[in-house]
Motif scaffolding. Structure first.
Motif, short mmCIF file in Angstrom:
data_model
loop_
_atom_site.label_atom_id
_atom_site.label_comp_id
_atom_site.label_asym_id
_atom_site.label_seq_id
_atom_site.Cartn_x
_atom_site.Cartn_y
_atom_site.Cartn_z
N VAL A 28 0.93 -1.12 -0.07
CA VAL A 28 -0.01 0.09 -0.05
C VAL A 28 0.91 1.30 -0.17
O VAL A 28 1.86 1.42 0.94
CB VAL A 28 -0.75 -0.11 1.24
N ALA A 29 0.73 2.22 -1.14
CA ALA A 29 1.34 3.44 -0.87
C ALA A 29 0.25 4.26 -0.03
O ALA A 29 -0.67 4.71 -0.80
CB ALA A 29 1.45 3.88 -2.34
N ASP A 30 0.87 4.82 0.98
CA ASP A 30 -0.01 5.86 1.75
C ASP A 30 0.29 7.22 1.90
O ASP A 30 -0.18 8.06 2.33
CB ASP A 30 -0.48 5.42 3.12
N ALA A 31 1.44 7.63 1.29
CA ALA A 31 2.12 8.88 1.37
C ALA A 31 2.99 9.19 0.37
O ALA A 31 3.64 8.36 -0.06
CB ALA A 31 2.32 9.27 2.81
N PHE A 32 3.13 10.26 -0.05
CA PHE A 32 4.16 10.68 -1.07
C PHE A 32 4.63 12.19 -1.12
O PHE A 32 4.19 12.97 -0.45
CB PHE A 32 3.80 10.53 -2.69
N ASP A 33 5.89 12.41 -1.70
CA ASP A 33 5.99 13.93 -1.55
C ASP A 33 7.20 14.20 -2.65
O ASP A 33 7.68 13.32 -3.07
CB ASP A 33 6.82 14.42 -0.21
N PHE A 34 6.84 15.39 -3.26
CA PHE A 34 7.78 15.70 -4.25
C PHE A 34 8.10 17.14 -4.23
O PHE A 34 7.26 18.12 -4.20
CB PHE A 34 6.80 15.84 -5.82
N VAL A 35 9.55 17.39 -3.95
CA VAL A 35 10.02 18.59 -3.69
C VAL A 35 11.12 19.12 -4.59
O VAL A 35 12.30 18.64 -4.78
CB VAL A 35 10.58 18.68 -1.95
N GLN A 36 10.49 20.16 -5.42
CA GLN A 36 11.50 20.54 -6.44
C GLN A 36 12.74 21.36 -5.90
O GLN A 36 12.08 22.42 -5.10
CB GLN A 36 10.67 21.15 -7.58
N HIS A 37 13.71 21.40 -6.69
CA HIS A 37 14.86 22.38 -6.16
C HIS A 37 14.76 23.65 -6.86
O HIS A 37 13.85 23.68 -8.14
CB HIS A 37 16.16 21.97 -6.58
N PRO A 38 14.95 24.78 -6.14
CA PRO A 38 14.68 26.17 -6.88
C PRO A 38 15.56 26.09 -8.16
O PRO A 38 15.23 26.72 -9.25
CB PRO A 38 15.06 27.17 -5.92
N LYS A 39 16.82 25.19 -8.11
CA LYS A 39 17.60 25.45 -9.21
C LYS A 39 17.89 23.77 -9.51
O LYS A 39 18.06 23.18 -8.49
CB LYS A 39 18.68 26.20 -9.14
N ILE A 40 18.39 23.62 -10.60
CA ILE A 40 18.89 22.22 -11.09
C ILE A 40 20.24 22.21 -10.27
O ILE A 40 20.93 23.13 -10.58
CB ILE A 40 18.76 22.03 -12.50
N ASP B 243 -5.14 4.74 -3.61
CA ASP B 243 -5.78 5.64 -4.31
C ASP B 243 -5.40 7.16 -3.97
O ASP B 243 -5.03 8.07 -4.74
CB ASP B 243 -7.26 5.75 -4.46
N SER B 244 -4.98 7.46 -2.58
CA SER B 244 -4.74 8.70 -2.24
C SER B 244 -3.53 9.11 -2.74
O SER B 244 -3.17 10.29 -2.80
CB SER B 244 -4.76 8.81 -0.65
N VAL B 245 -2.79 8.23 -2.89
CA VAL B 245 -1.29 8.39 -3.77
C VAL B 245 -1.29 8.26 -5.22
O VAL B 245 -1.01 9.27 -6.04
CB VAL B 245 -0.19 7.75 -3.13
N LEU B 246 -1.74 7.17 -5.58
CA LEU B 246 -1.78 6.79 -6.83
C LEU B 246 -2.81 7.78 -7.99
O LEU B 246 -2.43 7.85 -9.21
CB LEU B 246 -2.04 5.23 -7.11
N ASN B 247 -3.54 8.26 -7.34
CA ASN B 247 -4.49 9.15 -8.16
C ASN B 247 -4.24 10.57 -7.93
O ASN B 247 -4.97 11.59 -8.51
CB ASN B 247 -6.09 8.98 -7.86
N ALA B 248 -3.29 10.92 -7.24
CA ALA B 248 -2.98 12.32 -6.68
C ALA B 248 -2.47 13.09 -7.89
O ALA B 248 -1.58 12.60 -8.59
CB ALA B 248 -1.97 12.51 -5.37
N PRO B 249 -3.01 14.23 -8.33
CA PRO B 249 -2.51 14.88 -9.44
C PRO B 249 -1.18 15.05 -9.64
O PRO B 249 -0.46 14.64 -10.62
CB PRO B 249 -3.27 16.26 -9.61
N MET B 250 -0.50 15.36 -8.59
CA MET B 250 1.03 15.57 -8.46
C MET B 250 1.79 14.34 -8.57
O MET B 250 2.86 14.42 -9.65
CB MET B 250 1.60 16.24 -7.00
N PHE B 251 1.44 13.40 -8.18
CA PHE B 251 1.86 12.05 -8.29
C PHE B 251 1.83 11.32 -9.83
O PHE B 251 2.89 10.89 -10.45
CB PHE B 251 1.48 10.79 -7.41
N VAL B 252 0.67 11.56 -10.24
CA VAL B 252 0.42 11.39 -11.62
C VAL B 252 1.14 12.28 -12.73
O VAL B 252 1.81 11.69 -13.52
CB VAL B 252 -1.04 11.19 -12.06
N ASP B 253 1.23 13.41 -12.45
CA ASP B 253 2.00 14.15 -13.30
C ASP B 253 3.54 13.55 -13.38
O ASP B 253 4.29 13.92 -14.23
CB ASP B 253 1.83 15.69 -13.17
N ASN B 254 4.15 13.31 -12.20
CA ASN B 254 5.43 12.93 -12.00
C ASN B 254 5.84 11.50 -11.72
O ASN B 254 6.98 11.13 -11.22
CB ASN B 254 5.93 14.13 -10.76
N ILE B 255 4.97 10.59 -12.04
CA ILE B 255 5.11 9.27 -11.71
C ILE B 255 6.52 8.84 -12.57
O ILE B 255 7.13 7.78 -11.97
CB ILE B 255 3.81 8.41 -12.07
#
Length: 412
Positions: A32-44, A330-342
């Protein structure tokens, strides 16, 4: 046996931090995936004016502000291009002497003194055991310079996190491929598919090329990533890096996309040439191998036209991952940010699978002294309790002896 605690798989790349929390649900026998996070750096991180020593801790701080990880296991990845991975066929060897032979091979294969590296190995399948001898066995040998491991570990230590597993990114990709795509469980030691699958994980500056049939693994680093396309636009169209990156990501929405793709054409050609060269070398040393398809990963793979261009030039079916099939939540797998960056989550997902005990790969580049000190620390409460028990028993015995002695003295 699957880990009962929740585990966080964390992958810090050039563009940002990707993390996913998994747990194993015994009742349904599912991950079960129950949490995720995506933190972009301000610069590469590879940009000239970026300071990774500041940006990485900032990303970790933001991650910790948004997620409670205190009771969870932490597993992280390190870049494959900074590590050594060798897959070695062993001569016939006594099973009891396998570790000695591998250590000898490590001295030959690793171009540094063993004291200066963190290394681990694992038998990867194949071979048979006969009369106490291992025949036709293959081992994977993985190593990284100690100072580089500590450099990767330091931001987590500074943030007060105890990392329990360190894995090189290509092996985390293998965990994803074997468990999620090929359906191979941790105990399926002898499984080898008839055909090989290629995984292309395009990062910002490099692409990891992994070839596997489930049992055998072949890894190569291709020194072209998404930033090479961006830099070509900055040069050909006289744009800043930020504007070129935006144009690259939105090329199909441009009023006239043709000049954009014409500018990118040389990089497309160089990229496919590097991939073809790598596949050609793999095929030359694995003459009986048949490649069935290519699996595309990494946000760089979202570049318009990439999938079609590779399919036309490589002459293989090219699939772009759009879901993880062996996990629910579903809370992770269907989250727009996760889907966009899967496409960028396969590495963190793969290392989390290993932390759960659900991968064939068992190796780790966690420094041994750290692992040993933690084991000792965990055992201390038991040692103290045992010592207290022994002292109590001794005190009781001494008291009893004293009473007996006193009784004898009175009788006399």
């Amino acid at each position: 046996m699957a880990e009962k605690r929740g585990v966080w798989g964390i992958d810090i790349g050039q563009a940002g931090l990707k993390a996913i929390r998994l747990r194993f649900e015994e009742g349904s026998d599912q991950v079960v995936a129950d949490a995720f996070d995506f933190v972009q750096h301000p610069k590469i991180l590879s940009q000239p004016d970026a300071i990774p020593e500041q940006l990485i801790p900032q990303a970790l701080t933001k991650f910790l502000e948004r997620n409670d990880v205190k009771r969870d296991k932490i597993a992280i990845t390190v870049p494959g291009q900074n590590a050594l991975a060798r897959f070695i066929p062993l001569p016939p060897v006594e099973s009891s002497k396998l570790s000695e032979i591998v250590k000898y091979e490590a001295r030959q294969q690793i171009p540094f003194a063993l004291d200066d590296v963190i290394w681990d190995y694992q038998r990867l399948g194949g071979g048979v055991e006969d009369s106490g001898f291992m025949l036709e066995a293959e081992v994977g040998l993985f190593a990284m310079k100690r100072d580089l491991v500590m450099q990767q570990l330091n931001p987590f230590t500074q943030a007060g996190l105890e990392v329990e597993l360190i894995q090189i990114a290509p092996l985390a990709l293998y965990n994803f491929l074997s468990y999620d795509v090929l359906g191979i469980g941790p105990d399926d030691e002898a499984v080898a598919m008839d055909e090989y699958t290629i995984v292309l994980d395009m990062g910002a500056d490099n692409t990891t090329l992994l070839v596997s049939n489930g049992e055998k693994i072949w890894i190569r680093n291709v020194p072209i990533g998404g930033n090479h396309f961006t830099r070509e636009l900055t040069k050909e169209m006289k744009l800043t890096f930020a504007k070129a990156e935006h144009l690259k990501c939105n090329a199909t929405k441009s009023p006239d996309p043709r000049p954009v793709f014409q500018a990118l054409r040389p990089v497309f050609n160089n990229y496919v040439s590097e991939i073809q060269r790598s596949i050609g070398y793999f095929s030359s040393v694995n003459r009986d191998s048949r490649i069935s398809k290519v699996v595309g990963l990494g946000n760089g793979f979202k570049l318009a036209g990439m999938q079609k261009f590779l399919q036309q030039n490589l002459q293989y079916e090219v699939e772009r991952v759009d879901r993880f099939g062996a996990v629910i939540g579903d809370s992770v797998l269907n989250a727009p940010m996760f889907v966009d960056n899967i496409l960028s989550f396969a590495v963190s997902y793969g290392v989390a699978l290993q932390a759960l005990g659900l991968s064939r790969i068992k190796t780790s580049l966690l420094p041994p002294e750290i692992a040993i000190s933690r084991k000792i620390r965990k055992k201390k409460p038991w040692a103290v309790a045992t010592a207290a028990g022994l002292l109590a028993s001794l005190a009781t015995s001494v008291s009893a002896l004293a009473l007996v002695s006193k009784s004898v003295s009175v009788t006399e």
